[in-house]
Write a protein that holds these residues in place. Sequence first.
Motif, mmCIF file in Angstrom:
data_model
loop_
_atom_site.group_PDB
_atom_site.id
_atom_site.type_symbol
_atom_site.label_atom_id
_atom_site.label_comp_id
_atom_site.label_asym_id
_atom_site.label_seq_id
_atom_site.Cartn_x
_atom_site.Cartn_y
_atom_site.Cartn_z
ATOM 1 N N GLU A 107 0.859 -1.176 0.000
ATOM 2 C CA GLU A 107 0.000 0.000 0.000
ATOM 3 C C GLU A 107 0.904 1.237 0.000
ATOM 4 N N GLY A 120 -8.639 -9.214 4.153
ATOM 5 C CA GLY A 120 -7.553 -10.172 4.258
ATOM 6 C C GLY A 120 -7.707 -11.415 3.409
ATOM 7 N N LEU A 174 -6.496 -1.659 0.341
ATOM 8 C CA LEU A 174 -5.710 -2.211 1.446
ATOM 9 C C LEU A 174 -5.283 -3.664 1.240
ATOM 10 N N SER A 175 -4.248 -4.059 1.980
ATOM 11 C CA SER A 175 -3.859 -5.454 2.217
ATOM 12 C C SER A 175 -3.733 -6.314 0.965
#
Lengths: 276, 449
Positions: free
Chosen positions: B189, B264, B219-220
């Motif tokens: 990121e 995730g 994100l992630s």
Amino acid sequence: MNDRNQMGNVKKEGGMSFRQKRMFGSLAITLGVAALVILSACAKPPIKEIATAEAALEKARSAEAPTYAPETFKSAEQMLTQAKTEMQKKKYKPAKKSAINARLLADRALEEAAQNKAAQEAAAPKTPGLTEEEKSAGPVLPPQEISVADLQKQQTGTGSLDEGLKISALETVRFNFDDFSLSEEARQILAKNAEWLKKYNVVIQIEGHCDERGANEYNLALGEKRAKTARDYLVALGIDTTRLTIISYGEEIPVDPGHDDTAWAKNRRAEFIVKK
Amino acid sequence: MKNRSNSQKTNPKWNLRKLPGLFLLAALFVLGPLVLAPVAEKVYIDIGTPGTKKFPIAIPAPASTSDAPAALAGKIASTLKFDLELSGLFKILPPESYLKPGLPAGAEDFASWRTIGAEGLIRIKYAQQDQKLSLTAEIYDTVQGLSLSGKVFTGAPDSCAALTHQLANEVVRAFTGTPGIFGSRIAYESNRGGRKEIFISDLEQSRELQITSNRRLNLSPTWSPDGSQILYTSYLKGNPDLYRYDLRAGKSESIAHFPGLNLGPVFSPSGKELVLTLSRDNDAEIYVMNLSGQELTRLTNNQVIDVQPSYSPDGKKLAFTSSRAGSPQIYIMDSDGKNATRLTFQGSYNCSPAWSPRGDRIAYTRQENNRFSLYAIKPDGTEDTLLVGDAGSSEDPAWSPDGRLIAFAANRTGDYDIWVVNFDGSSPRPLISRKGSNETAPAWSPVSP
């Protein structure tokens, strides 16, 4: 009542006999019946509670609750349906709880209907000339519409991804580190926010946020728990859950970019954004 | 012999030095292979042993054997130097110390290399013919005067960096028994544009690719096992949903958009399913989803936060973060959600577990005095070891595909950059850094074939 009578009889019967064999027998019966009593106390169909709830609903209906307190009345009806469904599934404990809740909701609907009817009748003649001040002063129900222009007058910012309006009347709630429980101060702020939400018919998004410490994903989950706790408290204060959406931004959107206790305290928060 | 651990390349042991009995046993093994083992089996650098000293090698300037542009020599040399230094395994001796740097007319004079302390020698020749670039590497053990490897790497004229990475991987293989990880990339990121977007960079930071540019939060990132896709979470449509970016097609598609958090996403080692975190049924819980998104199996079920699943390399276990003990700690469960047991007991806030590709360590971060330190622990809960904790916060550990390095996000220079550290915690060094923006959440790609 039946159970209690039976037990009384058994005891009486046992008391009359002096023979050991019968004593054992009666002891066994006593224990068995006692067990039955305990069991049935845990899991008795809440027929009485449901009947009471039905009666309360009927009373609310005849007091025009479906018109003057539609949301509460509807919740009461739904709760009663739930109670009946649970009873059918032999889930007597939750059924009893639902039935009691249904009665309480029906009572509230009755009360609200009476209030609203009176308020509307009183307000009816002068509705066209009502000033903003008058509108916000009294316990006006159901929540009224608020114009975007009026909201913009109070605007102090936007939602974290630039959407919606952050307004001064809806205050931010703060949390402790790695915690999503509401402090006394947080509950007071939520009560004030609830009062405003009762006045104005808007949909809001509750944003949960965290300070920068910790794993991002953990903080996204924690921020969501903060937003949910705030939402549930507003619902408990009587705000319709359909007017409250939640989202978590974790640690991603701090209000204070600092890296100290002061900044962290500001960043652990739930914000209330008017989405309309 | 100080740098040579001659134990068999199969089964490199962790922390041999902490176990005197095993060390003696290993010493017995050392003496056997010295006499009997064929050259190919010898391991010059035992990459499983913490604290191994760097292996001294000499790399004379690459020599052109055709009309290939002379500039290529510098490019090959600098890329190879970068790779071998990043590996943390080698000490490249300074070229000005070389006694006979030029290509020898006859046999290599190993004595002259031993004189300057070189125990390994890498001779590189390059040629460009018929729109093809080829690099030839000869890798020598100067102590025993042996050739360990001789290979030619061929590709398009503009593939100099890629070919040099392959050459570097062969150098690592020749001395350790396991190929290197060069040519792999890091996804991460970066908030340089205001809000976080997903980027990919090669390890030498020469080519960067921006995957998202929606100015929302992204994100992630994680990689598919074949390196062709990147999964990530994005607020593109308001809710944090899961997306899959296909590197060949250059396109993203939504793969999970349940109400609440969709976080995730991690591919299982088989690549057949994903493990992810959803809050659709209350708070954050871990689920397994098949790739079509049709089948969803819930693995955790409680009133607390369960996040950050990380597969063991055999796919049989998952490490994850849970607040079931009151504060976040690392747990391990079977990949069907059964037998969850707590792994970390030191520290009041442990998170971000990353299971190593070798399976024998789980890296994670621990809060200590408002900073985060990098730790690693064995899956049986022993040898809980501090890796990086000297300055600032060190977070988001991600293993290199060979399990020798750990990439992590560190803020010791003021903002977050991607750093890398050897698996034993030695030599933390910056890898991907930009001033004025935060680079976080590294994910290491597989090595491209």
